[in-house]
Scaffold this motif. Structure first.
Motif, PDB file in Angstrom:
ATOM      1  N   MET A 297       1.102  -1.142   0.335  1.00  0.00           N
ATOM      2  CA  MET A 297      -0.636   0.240  -0.206  1.00  0.00           C
ATOM      3  C   MET A 297       1.355   1.188   0.280  1.00  0.00           C
ATOM      4  O   MET A 297       0.530   2.281  -0.801  1.00  0.00           O
ATOM      5  CB  MET A 297      -1.142   0.127   1.366  1.00  0.00           C
ATOM      6  N   ILE A 298       2.051   1.038   0.527  1.00  0.00           N
ATOM      7  CA  ILE A 298       3.070   2.010   1.131  1.00  0.00           C
ATOM      8  C   ILE A 298       3.720   2.728  -0.361  1.00  0.00           C
ATOM      9  O   ILE A 298       3.752   3.971  -0.767  1.00  0.00           O
ATOM     10  CB  ILE A 298       3.938   2.089   1.900  1.00  0.00           C
ATOM     11  N   ARG A 299       4.243   1.845  -0.885  1.00  0.00           N
ATOM     12  CA  ARG A 299       5.264   1.576  -1.858  1.00  0.00           C
ATOM     13  C   ARG A 299       4.195   2.099  -3.184  1.00  0.00           C
ATOM     14  O   ARG A 299       4.509   2.952  -3.786  1.00  0.00           O
ATOM     15  CB  ARG A 299       5.192   0.178  -2.307  1.00  0.00           C
ATOM     16  N   THR A 300       2.429   1.933  -3.733  1.00  0.00           N
ATOM     17  CA  THR A 300       2.225   1.784  -4.702  1.00  0.00           C
ATOM     18  C   THR A 300       1.528   3.534  -4.520  1.00  0.00           C
ATOM     19  O   THR A 300       1.133   4.226  -5.730  1.00  0.00           O
ATOM     20  CB  THR A 300       0.585   1.495  -4.521  1.00  0.00           C
ATOM     21  N   ILE A 301       1.687   3.888  -3.051  1.00  0.00           N
ATOM     22  CA  ILE A 301       1.412   5.574  -2.657  1.00  0.00           C
ATOM     23  C   ILE A 301       2.394   6.198  -2.639  1.00  0.00           C
ATOM     24  O   ILE A 301       2.392   7.653  -4.270  1.00  0.00           O
ATOM     25  CB  ILE A 301       1.119   6.111  -1.949  1.00  0.00           C
ATOM     26  N   CYS A 302       3.817   6.059  -2.850  1.00  0.00           N
ATOM     27  CA  CYS A 302       4.981   6.638  -3.268  1.00  0.00           C
ATOM     28  C   CYS A 302       5.167   6.567  -4.485  1.00  0.00           C
ATOM     29  O   CYS A 302       6.145   7.764  -4.810  1.00  0.00           O
ATOM     30  CB  CYS A 302       5.634   6.048  -1.879  1.00  0.00           C
ATOM     31  N   GLU A 303       4.735   5.453  -5.566  1.00  0.00           N
ATOM     32  CA  GLU A 303       5.324   5.721  -6.943  1.00  0.00           C
ATOM     33  C   GLU A 303       4.672   6.891  -7.471  1.00  0.00           C
ATOM     34  O   GLU A 303       5.283   7.037  -8.595  1.00  0.00           O
ATOM     35  CB  GLU A 303       4.708   4.411  -7.538  1.00  0.00           C
ATOM     36  N   THR A 304       3.890   7.492  -7.010  1.00  0.00           N
ATOM     37  CA  THR A 304       2.737   8.662  -7.301  1.00  0.00           C
ATOM     38  C   THR A 304       4.130   9.375  -7.524  1.00  0.00           C
ATOM     39  O   THR A 304       4.038  10.839  -8.684  1.00  0.00           O
ATOM     40  CB  THR A 304       1.639   9.115  -7.282  1.00  0.00           C
ATOM     41  N   GLY A 305       4.954  10.157  -6.652  1.00  0.00           N
ATOM     42  CA  GLY A 305       6.414  11.402  -6.371  1.00  0.00           C
ATOM     43  C   GLY A 305       4.953  12.192  -6.243  1.00  0.00           C
ATOM     44  O   GLY A 305       5.656  13.427  -6.103  1.00  0.00           O
ATOM     45  N   ARG A 306       4.170  11.832  -5.817  1.00  0.00           N
ATOM     46  CA  ARG A 306       3.167  13.492  -5.257  1.00  0.00           C
ATOM     47  C   ARG A 306       3.671  14.465  -3.862  1.00  0.00           C
ATOM     48  O   ARG A 306       3.014  14.938  -3.595  1.00  0.00           O
ATOM     49  CB  ARG A 306       1.710  13.510  -5.847  1.00  0.00           C
ATOM     50  N   LEU A 307       3.688  12.754  -3.300  1.00  0.00           N
ATOM     51  CA  LEU A 307       3.843  13.278  -1.456  1.00  0.00           C
ATOM     52  C   LEU A 307       4.935  14.193  -1.653  1.00  0.00           C
ATOM     53  O   LEU A 307       6.000  14.521  -1.704  1.00  0.00           O
ATOM     54  CB  LEU A 307       3.334  12.188  -1.015  1.00  0.00           C
ATOM     55  N   SER A 308       4.175  15.769  -0.613  1.00  0.00           N
ATOM     56  CA  SER A 308       5.375  16.681   0.441  1.00  0.00           C
ATOM     57  C   SER A 308       5.978  16.253   1.271  1.00  0.00           C
ATOM     58  O   SER A 308       7.335  16.088   1.614  1.00  0.00           O
ATOM     59  CB  SER A 308       4.529  18.077   0.437  1.00  0.00           C
ATOM     60  N   GLU A 309       5.092  15.671   2.013  1.00  0.00           N
ATOM     61  CA  GLU A 309       5.559  14.855   3.789  1.00  0.00           C
ATOM     62  C   GLU A 309       4.661  14.211   4.139  1.00  0.00           C
ATOM     63  O   GLU A 309       3.319  13.846   3.553  1.00  0.00           O
ATOM     64  CB  GLU A 309       5.699  16.464   3.866  1.00  0.00           C
ATOM     65  N   VAL A 310       5.120  13.099   4.955  1.00  0.00           N
ATOM     66  CA  VAL A 310       4.448  12.024   5.695  1.00  0.00           C
ATOM     67  C   VAL A 310       3.971  11.993   6.582  1.00  0.00           C
ATOM     68  O   VAL A 310       5.679  12.397   7.492  1.00  0.00           O
ATOM     69  CB  VAL A 310       4.314  10.785   5.146  1.00  0.00           C
ATOM     70  N   VAL A 311       2.866  11.910   7.718  1.00  0.00           N
ATOM     71  CA  VAL A 311       3.041  11.436   8.688  1.00  0.00           C
ATOM     72  C   VAL A 311       2.734  10.078   9.126  1.00  0.00           C
ATOM     73  O   VAL A 311       1.385  10.002   8.568  1.00  0.00           O
ATOM     74  CB  VAL A 311       2.465  13.253   9.762  1.00  0.00           C
ATOM     75  N   ALA A 312       3.466   9.121  10.049  1.00  0.00           N
ATOM     76  CA  ALA A 312       2.884   7.986  10.191  1.00  0.00           C
ATOM     77  C   ALA A 312       2.478   7.377  11.254  1.00  0.00           C
ATOM     78  O   ALA A 312       3.296   8.254  12.355  1.00  0.00           O
ATOM     79  CB  ALA A 312       3.855   6.940   9.540  1.00  0.00           C
ATOM     80  N   THR A 313       1.417   6.306  12.049  1.00  0.00           N
ATOM     81  CA  THR A 313       0.583   7.263  13.536  1.00  0.00           C
ATOM     82  C   THR A 313       0.741   5.571  13.287  1.00  0.00           C
ATOM     83  O   THR A 313       0.604   5.114  12.896  1.00  0.00           O
ATOM     84  CB  THR A 313      -0.331   8.039  13.319  1.00  0.00           C
ATOM     85  N   GLN A 314      -0.228   4.832  14.070  1.00  0.00           N
ATOM     86  CA  GLN A 314      -0.635   3.992  14.782  1.00  0.00           C
ATOM     87  C   GLN A 314      -1.846   3.605  15.080  1.00  0.00           C
ATOM     88  O   GLN A 314      -2.493   4.675  16.002  1.00  0.00           O
ATOM     89  CB  GLN A 314       0.516   3.335  15.905  1.00  0.00           C
ATOM     90  N   ILE A 315      -2.824   3.026  15.293  1.00  0.00           N
ATOM     91  CA  ILE A 315      -3.842   2.043  15.970  1.00  0.00           C
ATOM     92  C   ILE A 315      -3.449   1.531  16.505  1.00  0.00           C
ATOM     93  O   ILE A 315      -2.532   0.821  16.604  1.00  0.00           O
ATOM     94  CB  ILE A 315      -4.828   1.861  14.925  1.00  0.00           C
ATOM     95  N   GLU A 316      -4.148   2.107  17.996  1.00  0.00           N
ATOM     96  CA  GLU A 316      -4.350   0.654  19.380  1.00  0.00           C
ATOM     97  C   GLU A 316      -4.866  -0.183  19.140  1.00  0.00           C
ATOM     98  O   GLU A 316      -5.273  -0.487  18.566  1.00  0.00           O
ATOM     99  CB  GLU A 316      -4.365   1.719  20.643  1.00  0.00           C
ATOM    100  N   GLY A 317      -4.337  -1.566  19.921  1.00  0.00           N
ATOM    101  CA  GLY A 317      -5.060  -2.877  20.552  1.00  0.00           C
ATOM    102  C   GLY A 317      -3.932  -3.574  19.602  1.00  0.00           C
ATOM    103  O   GLY A 317      -3.304  -3.265  19.103  1.00  0.00           O
ATOM    104  N   LYS A 318      -4.767  -4.572  19.636  1.00  0.00           N
ATOM    105  CA  LYS A 318      -4.377  -5.796  18.900  1.00  0.00           C
ATOM    106  C   LYS A 318      -3.720  -5.690  17.342  1.00  0.00           C
ATOM    107  O   LYS A 318      -2.501  -6.737  16.939  1.00  0.00           O
ATOM    108  CB  LYS A 318      -4.838  -7.530  19.246  1.00  0.00           C
ATOM    109  N   ARG A 319      -3.957  -5.440  16.368  1.00  0.00           N
ATOM    110  CA  ARG A 319      -3.451  -4.821  15.050  1.00  0.00           C
ATOM    111  C   ARG A 319      -2.357  -3.774  14.711  1.00  0.00           C
ATOM    112  O   ARG A 319      -3.253  -3.616  13.759  1.00  0.00           O
ATOM    113  CB  ARG A 319      -5.388  -5.111  14.697  1.00  0.00           C
ATOM    114  N   ILE A 320      -2.706  -3.828  15.930  1.00  0.00           N
ATOM    115  CA  ILE A 320      -1.648  -2.378  15.641  1.00  0.00           C
ATOM    116  C   ILE A 320      -0.166  -2.910  14.484  1.00  0.00           C
ATOM    117  O   ILE A 320       0.725  -3.832  14.959  1.00  0.00           O
ATOM    118  CB  ILE A 320      -0.755  -1.860  17.128  1.00  0.00           C
TER     119      ILE A 320
END
Length: 432
Positions: A348-371
């Protein structure tokens, strides 16, 4: 029992466990009096887009002055979102009194040796009792997972079945090929009941759907790319033409910037031909309802320049990328991203990045067992983009950081419906 206690109990039931046998759900619904038999049901399955199609259908039926119940999943902020009457979520009091009736049936079933209903089965039972109490004429039902073994598939004679786009998702449950997943989705097709399906993504799923439709003597109508044409798009909407049936050469507007919503809207419009073949709800009423539809978390503008999208699998991200590529060249684009562990988030990340359109990225996380830790996601982004990447574990702080980085550009919040829900809850808190 309080509303909070009822919700807490339901949320304590595992969401992704093995389903009970359909006979268990039938037993529960039988004890509740088979309320679905009093309604005209439109049954919707698919991997992506089924919630949007349900929302469009509910909007058109409601605009046509039909008492309409809408059952969707998941909820983003509050469980009541799953049960809507004429597009308005039920009240806490309505939910609680209905749940108490369902809970009594659950207790009786357990006393008689039946299995405890799973999370989604409980919610489906609540839905049907709520709809019965409101005397809805039309019930728009979104499947929870799959179709063939889904709780909603106990409906015997729906008015129409809709199957949206099919892609690889929940492969650990539904199968790891398009054909296997399509077989599960096509399990909602009933004898003689019209099925409207998305045929825009190749022949593998379509062949399975048509095979099942033929076996069940069900009339099948497929949507294909040559049937619609996008005329114009902005940051807030898309105009398109649907060259089919009742809608030939009519301009249709959907209040979302994502191209895939033209497909979802087209499916809903084609389904309305099976639901209302006499056109008691005229074309102008249907199209105005489409333009007025509000569907949370799907390319939804929640603040000026801030868009949330529930793209949470590879196909959903590919559709998000179509939208991203349509943004004016040179415009600043900030991405806030999170994902859950069972998804193929690196792809998923690779597909988004391949657009070359991102200026900045903020990565965060969902709490719980699926983190998936924010630091891990940030590391993957750095493999595929030269844009500045920030890791922030706390979603609230991550959102504020992303807002500050947006400037006069666009902020997209993508990767998980749970992320979308958390952000919408933050916005609600701001406004109270």
């Amino acid at each position: 029992m309080t509303y909070e206690e009822a919700v807490s109990y339901i949320e304590s039931v595992p969401k992704f466990t093995k389903k009970n046998k359909p006979e268990n759900t039938v037993e529960m619904i039988e004890r509740l009096g088979r309320p679905e038999r009093k309604m005209k049901v439109i049954h919707v399955a698919g991997t992506n887009g089924k919630g949007s199609v349900c929302a469009f259908l509910s909007s058109m039926l409601t605009a046509g002055r039909k008492k309409t119940g809408l059952f969707i999943s998941p909820h983003l902020v509050k469980i009541n979102e799953r049960f809507q009457i004429n597009n308005v979520p039920v009240t806490d009091e309505e939910f609680l009194s209905t749940y108490e009736k369902v809970w009594q049936v659950i207790r009786e079933m357990q006393a008689d040796g039946f299995a405890h209903p799973a999370y989604f089965e409980i919610l489906f039972a609540v839905c049907l009792v709520l709809f019965e109490r409101h005397e809805v004429e039309y019930a728009v039902l979104e499947t929870g997972l799959g179709g063939r073994l889904d709780a909603t598939n106990i409906v015997e004679h729906p008015l129409a079945c809709v199957i949206t786009s099919i892609s690889l998702d929940h492969t650990e449950i539904l199968g790891d090929t398009i054909e296997q997943i399509a077989q599960e989705k096509a399990g909602i097709i009933k004898a003689g009941v019209p099925v409207i399906y998305d045929g825009c993504r190749g022949t593998a799923a379509e062949a399975v759907i048509l095979g099942r439709a033929q076996k069940m003597h069900a009339p099948a109508v497929g949507l294909h790319r040559e049937m619609y044409e996008i005329l114009d798009k902005t940051d807030k909407s898309i105009d398109f033409e649907l060259d089919a049936l009742y809608y030939e050469k009519r301009k249709i507007t959907v209040p979302y910037p994502a191209p895939y919503q033209a497909e979802n809207a087209s499916l809903a419009l084609l389904a309305m031909e099976a639901v209302d073949p006499e056109h008691k709800i005229p074309c102008d009423v249907r199209l105005q309802a489409m333009a007025d539809t509000h569907w949370q978390g799907r390319m939804e503008t929640i603040l000026p320049g801030v868009i949330v999208d529930g793209a949470h699998n590879e196909d959903g991200v590919r559709e998000f990328v179509r939208t991203l590529n349509g943004v004016q060249e040179g415009r600043r684009i900030v991405l806030l991203f999170s994902a859950v562990v069972e998804k193929n988030y690196e792809q998923m990340i690779r597909t988004i990045c391949e657009t070359g359109r991102l200026s900045e990225v903020v990565a965060t996380q969902i709490e719980g067992k699926r983190i998936v830790p924010a630091g891990e996601l940030a590391g993957i982004f750095r493999k595929y983009t030269d844009a500045e990447v920030t890791a922030e574990e706390d979603i609230g702080k991550a959102f504020e950081t992303a807002l500050a980085k947006r400037g006069d550009g666009l902020l997209f919040c993508v990767g998980s419906l749970y992320l979308v829900g958390e952000i919408k809850a933050l916005i609600e808190e701001r406004n109270t």
